[in-house]
Design a protein around this motif. Structure first.
Motif, PDB file in Angstrom:
ATOM      1  N   PHE A   1      -5.857 -12.480   5.975  1.00 27.37           N
ATOM      2  CA  PHE A   1      -6.227 -11.084   5.672  1.00 27.37           C
ATOM      3  C   PHE A   1      -7.672 -10.814   6.072  1.00 27.37           C
ATOM      4  O   PHE A   1      -8.016  -9.694   6.468  1.00 27.37           O
ATOM      5  CB  PHE A   1      -5.964 -10.745   4.201  1.00 27.37           C
ATOM      6  CG  PHE A   1      -6.974 -11.253   3.204  1.00 27.37           C
ATOM      7  CD1 PHE A   1      -8.067 -10.483   2.865  1.00 27.37           C
ATOM      8  CD2 PHE A   1      -6.817 -12.486   2.611  1.00 27.37           C
ATOM      9  CE1 PHE A   1      -8.987 -10.935   1.938  1.00 27.37           C
ATOM     10  CE2 PHE A   1      -7.725 -12.945   1.688  1.00 27.37           C
ATOM     11  CZ  PHE A   1      -8.820 -12.169   1.352  1.00 27.37           C
TER      12      PHE A   1
ATOM     13  N   ILE B   1       1.009 -10.792   3.536  1.00 23.16           N
ATOM     14  CA  ILE B   1      -0.380 -10.373   3.710  1.00 23.16           C
ATOM     15  C   ILE B   1      -0.516  -9.422   4.893  1.00 23.16           C
ATOM     16  O   ILE B   1      -1.107  -8.349   4.783  1.00 23.16           O
ATOM     17  CB  ILE B   1      -1.263 -11.616   3.899  1.00 23.16           C
ATOM     18  CG1 ILE B   1      -1.205 -12.478   2.647  1.00 23.16           C
ATOM     19  CG2 ILE B   1      -2.676 -11.224   4.252  1.00 23.16           C
ATOM     20  CD1 ILE B   1      -1.677 -13.871   2.847  1.00 23.16           C
TER      21      ILE B   1
ATOM     22  N   THR C   1       0.678  -5.977   4.448  1.00 20.30           N
ATOM     23  CA  THR C   1      -0.202  -5.177   3.595  1.00 20.30           C
ATOM     24  C   THR C   1      -1.423  -4.704   4.379  1.00 20.30           C
ATOM     25  O   THR C   1      -1.815  -3.543   4.294  1.00 20.30           O
ATOM     26  CB  THR C   1      -0.656  -6.005   2.377  1.00 20.30           C
ATOM     27  OG1 THR C   1       0.499  -6.478   1.713  1.00 20.30           O
ATOM     28  CG2 THR C   1      -1.489  -5.181   1.428  1.00 20.30           C
TER      29      THR C   1
ATOM     30  N   ARG D   1       5.727  -6.394   2.500  1.00 17.87           N
ATOM     31  CA  ARG D   1       5.126  -5.233   1.842  1.00 17.87           C
ATOM     32  C   ARG D   1       5.972  -4.823   0.628  1.00 17.87           C
ATOM     33  O   ARG D   1       5.447  -4.530  -0.447  1.00 17.87           O
ATOM     34  CB  ARG D   1       5.029  -4.079   2.858  1.00 17.87           C
ATOM     35  CG  ARG D   1       4.375  -2.833   2.347  1.00 17.87           C
ATOM     36  CD  ARG D   1       2.888  -3.010   2.131  1.00 17.87           C
ATOM     37  NE  ARG D   1       2.390  -2.075   1.143  1.00 17.87           N
ATOM     38  CZ  ARG D   1       1.518  -2.376   0.199  1.00 17.87           C
ATOM     39  NH1 ARG D   1       1.038  -3.597   0.098  1.00 17.87           N
ATOM     40  NH2 ARG D   1       1.109  -1.485  -0.656  1.00 17.87           N
TER      41      ARG D   1
ATOM     42  N   VAL E   1       5.209  -7.022  -2.290  1.00 13.90           N
ATOM     43  CA  VAL E   1       3.954  -6.697  -2.977  1.00 13.90           C
ATOM     44  C   VAL E   1       4.125  -5.454  -3.846  1.00 13.90           C
ATOM     45  O   VAL E   1       3.673  -5.417  -5.001  1.00 13.90           O
ATOM     46  CB  VAL E   1       2.807  -6.500  -1.955  1.00 13.90           C
ATOM     47  CG1 VAL E   1       1.539  -6.061  -2.657  1.00 13.90           C
ATOM     48  CG2 VAL E   1       2.552  -7.786  -1.201  1.00 13.90           C
TER      49      VAL E   1
ATOM     50  N   GLU F   1       3.653  -5.173  -7.890  1.00 10.60           N
ATOM     51  CA  GLU F   1       2.779  -4.211  -8.557  1.00 10.60           C
ATOM     52  C   GLU F   1       3.541  -3.402  -9.600  1.00 10.60           C
ATOM     53  O   GLU F   1       3.021  -3.087 -10.665  1.00 10.60           O
ATOM     54  CB  GLU F   1       2.153  -3.262  -7.527  1.00 10.60           C
ATOM     55  CG  GLU F   1       1.009  -3.898  -6.741  1.00 10.60           C
ATOM     56  CD  GLU F   1       0.660  -3.103  -5.504  1.00 10.60           C
ATOM     57  OE1 GLU F   1       1.369  -2.121  -5.187  1.00 10.60           O
ATOM     58  OE2 GLU F   1      -0.325  -3.482  -4.835  1.00 10.60           O
TER      59      GLU F   1
ATOM     60  N   ALA G   1      -8.429 -15.038  -3.646  1.00 11.17           N
ATOM     61  CA  ALA G   1      -8.872 -13.917  -2.807  1.00 11.17           C
ATOM     62  C   ALA G   1      -7.676 -13.075  -2.362  1.00 11.17           C
ATOM     63  O   ALA G   1      -7.751 -11.848  -2.325  1.00 11.17           O
ATOM     64  CB  ALA G   1      -9.651 -14.442  -1.594  1.00 11.17           C
ATOM     65  N   VAL G   2      -6.566 -13.750  -2.013  1.00 13.94           N
ATOM     66  CA  VAL G   2      -5.372 -13.009  -1.594  1.00 13.94           C
ATOM     67  C   VAL G   2      -4.852 -12.149  -2.743  1.00 13.94           C
ATOM     68  O   VAL G   2      -4.520 -10.983  -2.554  1.00 13.94           O
ATOM     69  CB  VAL G   2      -4.276 -13.976  -1.100  1.00 13.94           C
ATOM     70  CG1 VAL G   2      -2.971 -13.243  -0.917  1.00 13.94           C
ATOM     71  CG2 VAL G   2      -4.680 -14.604   0.202  1.00 13.94           C
TER      72      VAL G   2
ATOM     73  N   PHE H   1      -6.992  -9.256  -3.023  1.00 19.80           N
ATOM     74  CA  PHE H   1      -6.800  -8.358  -1.886  1.00 19.80           C
ATOM     75  C   PHE H   1      -5.505  -7.564  -2.032  1.00 19.80           C
ATOM     76  O   PHE H   1      -5.434  -6.398  -1.639  1.00 19.80           O
ATOM     77  CB  PHE H   1      -6.780  -9.151  -0.577  1.00 19.80           C
ATOM     78  CG  PHE H   1      -6.503  -8.300   0.622  1.00 19.80           C
ATOM     79  CD1 PHE H   1      -7.458  -7.418   1.091  1.00 19.80           C
ATOM     80  CD2 PHE H   1      -5.276  -8.352   1.261  1.00 19.80           C
ATOM     81  CE1 PHE H   1      -7.197  -6.611   2.184  1.00 19.80           C
ATOM     82  CE2 PHE H   1      -5.009  -7.541   2.346  1.00 19.80           C
ATOM     83  CZ  PHE H   1      -5.976  -6.675   2.806  1.00 19.80           C
ATOM     84  N   LEU H   2      -4.464  -8.187  -2.598  1.00 17.46           N
ATOM     85  CA  LEU H   2      -3.199  -7.477  -2.779  1.00 17.46           C
ATOM     86  C   LEU H   2      -3.239  -6.574  -4.010  1.00 17.46           C
ATOM     87  O   LEU H   2      -2.276  -5.885  -4.306  1.00 17.46           O
ATOM     88  CB  LEU H   2      -2.041  -8.472  -2.898  1.00 17.46           C
ATOM     89  CG  LEU H   2      -1.781  -9.318  -1.648  1.00 17.46           C
ATOM     90  CD1 LEU H   2      -0.672 -10.326  -1.902  1.00 17.46           C
ATOM     91  CD2 LEU H   2      -1.423  -8.448  -0.460  1.00 17.46           C
TER      92      LEU H   2
END
Lengths: 334, 305
Positions: free
Chosen positions: A166, A276, A279, A288, A291, A295, B240-241, B244-245
């Motif tokens: 990323f 990653i 995203t 995506r 993720v 969330e 960190a990932v 970041f997410l």
């Protein structure tokens, strides 16, 4: 040893290499079943350990007991947990992953099918890039050992292997989208997000492929350095074969063998890397979707994606293991 | 073993001490010192540790700004503007200060995770390697299953289930990393316990506890240190990932991954708010990798000249 334990008609099969190969493949396929079962079991248990119910935050307000009851019935959450697990397993066998919590009326399988093409396109393109570029750089560095070419290639590989993807993706967006746009007044730049035209593919594919390329290059260099010191390579040089033939026919063929074993982990990396990269570049693929599901705590979606990812990785490892047997006849089939 | 021709006691002892003896550790230190990249990495890590401990003091002395205080009039200020050396972020907070404070979370995750997995990995690896049998079988089957489960996915699932607290994040990352250490320790123990000196200790009546603590453990210390060192950048990367997410340690605590995430929203207006934290993550991981490489080369007896 093995022959003694089997009925006579099978002993005949195992005594040939083709026969033991068949048994090896069958056993490897069967081994996938317990692995996938435990992946589902672990993820399923985790989901049910989560504090609160999935409807706590639905719509941002407290739902009435009747509504919660109806939701539980609709999603099968009113049954005891072990029964839910068995029902889930039996529907997974039919590729039915249940209903999404987050998107009303959509099935997890439907959502996965929708996003699958994006992930597959980027993954396959990255995979196609890894082998030629990684192997090419590795062989080049080994043949020019301790020259500037070697140092630059390996320096690049070390940095690419340490920087998270990323970070590389974000830095590429700054350089090739933002700064390129500003420097050329909008004449040349790469799109930072979206999916459609070919331009959209360049940065995601490079970002995803960079780390496996670095690993492949380092491994190829090491194995090539070992190969070029062998007697048969010296013989090939000594009998006056042109460099191209020595490299392709003698060196490459042997130094590629250890590279094949890393293809399994490489595939696993491409799968998790998609989470990653999709995203960073806003690509509507499975990574995506995973993720977004994390969330919004869309448990059926999280579970379905995990099962799919693990299945893809297990199949990739199976293919690599079997391919390895064909490539290197010295491998023992145990 | 062939002895020198005139092997009376005095001559033999003189022959033995004629060469200066160097122990494994001082030899390793010497070779580590000769590795320029490893030293550069170690220096960078040293600076990071100083920064992590020193930044609260710097704020107290008024040298850098408070990393959480907002100045809405300077939102997305570029580097060097309005007295912000590295600019300000989308909420008007000082990027330099947040960058310095971000080292705290990264180092804490890297080191705490190793502190959690060391006792677990040692206990299970030593038990499986020393006693073998059913425990060993169970461990190996377990690791097979574990390796089929991509670690980033697992960490994401655990954090989504138990919420993004510091403890969950440490625990989740440790949970995916102890298996590698346990496997390594098991392999070390399996190979060392067949060596003659262990056989000698055992036949002269050493207890299993003494065998493990005095022979097996010290002799597998090198690879354990190397594995833990490489584990640090891996843990920093996973944290960190997560940030970041958007599912990592929650705001306003500054972390580098989150800074990249926040800066990414306004990347066209203020690219520097992405570049600095991104480089901080990259170079920190690079530094730990160099030190890990250096330690591996220094501690591997086969590399000795």
């Amino acid at each position: 040893m093995r022959g003694a334990l089997l009925p006579p008609q099978l002993t005949a099969i195992t005594s040939t290499r083709a026969g033991s190969l068949t048994i090896f493949i069958v056993r490897r396929i069967l081994w996938m079943v317990p692995i996938l079962f435990f992946v589902i079991l672990i993820t399923f248990t985790l989901m049910h350990l989560a504090p609160g119910s999935p409807w706590d935050k639905a719509g941002g307000r407290q739902l009435s007991d009747t509504v919660v009851n109806n939701l539980n019935i609709r999603y099968g959450l009113n049954k005891p947990v072990p029964q839910q697990f068995l029902l889930y397993i039996s529907s997974v066998v039919h590729f039915d992953f249940g209903l999404s919590y987050q998107y009303q009326g959509k099935t997890v399988s439907g959502l996965l099918l929708e996003s699958w093409p994006y992930t597959a396109t980027i993954g396959v393109l990255a995979f196609l890039l890894i082998i030629p570029v990684g192997v090419g750089l590795g062989v080049l560095a080994a043949l020019r050992q301790n020259t500037r070419v070697d140092y630059i290639t390996m320096g690049f590989a070390t940095v690419a292997a340490s920087f998270p993807n990323f970070v590389i993706g974000a830095l590429m967006v700054v350089a090739l989208s933002v700064l390129a746009y500003k420097a050329t007044g909008g004449n040349f730049f790469l799109p930072a997000a979206g999916f459609g035209v070919d331009d959209h593919l360049i940065m995601p594919v490079v970002t995803l492929a960079l780390l496996p390329i670095a690993y492949t290059a380092r491994l190829t260099r090491a194995s090539t350095l070992e190969t070029i010191r062998q007697d048969f390579v010296r013989t090939a040089w000594a009998k006056g074969l042109p460099e191209r033939l020595v490299v392709i026919r003698h060196i490459l063929k042997n130094s590629l063998i250890p590279v094949v074993t890393t293809l399994g982990p490489t595939f696993a990396f491409l799968v998790t890397g998609s989470v990653i990269v999709e995203t960073v570049f806003s690509i509507p693929g499975i990574g995506r979707a995973f993720v977004v599901a994390i969330e919004s705590r869309d448990y059926p979606m999280i579970l379905g994606t995990t099962v799919l990812f693990s299945l893809v990785i297990a199949v990739a490892n199976l293919i690599v293991d079997v391919a390895y047997v064909f490539i290197d006849p010295r491998v023992r089939l145990t | 073993m062939a002895l020198p021709a005139a092997a009376n006691i005095e001559e033999l002892s003189a022959w033995e001490v004629s060469e200066k003896q160097i122990g494994l550790w001082s030899d390793a230190l010497q070779r580590f010192r000769r590795n320029r990249l490893a030293i550069a990495g170690a220096v960078l890590i040293g600076i990071l540790v100083l920064v992590a401990f020193g930044s609260p003091l710097l704020v107290h002395l008024g040298i850098i700004a408070d990393p959480i205080k907002q100045h809405v009039e300077f939102i997305e200020a570029g580097p060097g503007q309005n007295g912000y050396a590295l600019g300000a972020d989308e909420l008007g907070r000082d990027t330099l200060s947040r960058l310095l404070f971000g080292s705290q979370v990264s180092l804490a995750v890297g080191i705490m995770v190793q502190a959690i997995i060391l006792p677990i990995g040692l206990l299970i690896g030593l038990t499986a390697g020393y006693f073998g049998g059913r425990i060993d079988n169970l461990l190996m089957r377990f690791t097979d299953i574990w390796y089929a489960f991509p670690d980033l996915l697992f960490v994401l699932v655990v954090v989504s289930v138990f919420g993004p607290s510091l403890l969950t994040i440490f625990g989740a990352i440790a949970l995916v990393n102890w298996v590698g250490l346990a496997r390594l320790v098991r392999g070390q123990v399996l190979s060392i316990k067949e060596k003659e000196f262990v056989e000698a200790a055992r036949s002269s009546g050493s207890s299993p506890a003494k065998l493990i603590l005095k022979h097996l453990l010290p002799n597998s210390l090198g690879p354990i240190i190397v594995t833990l060192t490489f584990g640090i950048p891996n843990a920093i990367f996973l944290e960190a990932v997560l940030s970041f997410l958007g599912v990592g340690i929650q705001p306003p605590t500054p972390t580098w991954g989150q800074m990249v995430f926040d800066g990414y929203e306004a990347i066209y207006a203020n690219p520097s708010s992405v570049v600095f934290p991104a480089l901080a993550i990259g170079f920190t991981l690079l530094a730990f990798t160099f030190v890990g490489d250096g330690l591996r080369d220094a501690l591997d007896p086969r590399m000795r000249r």
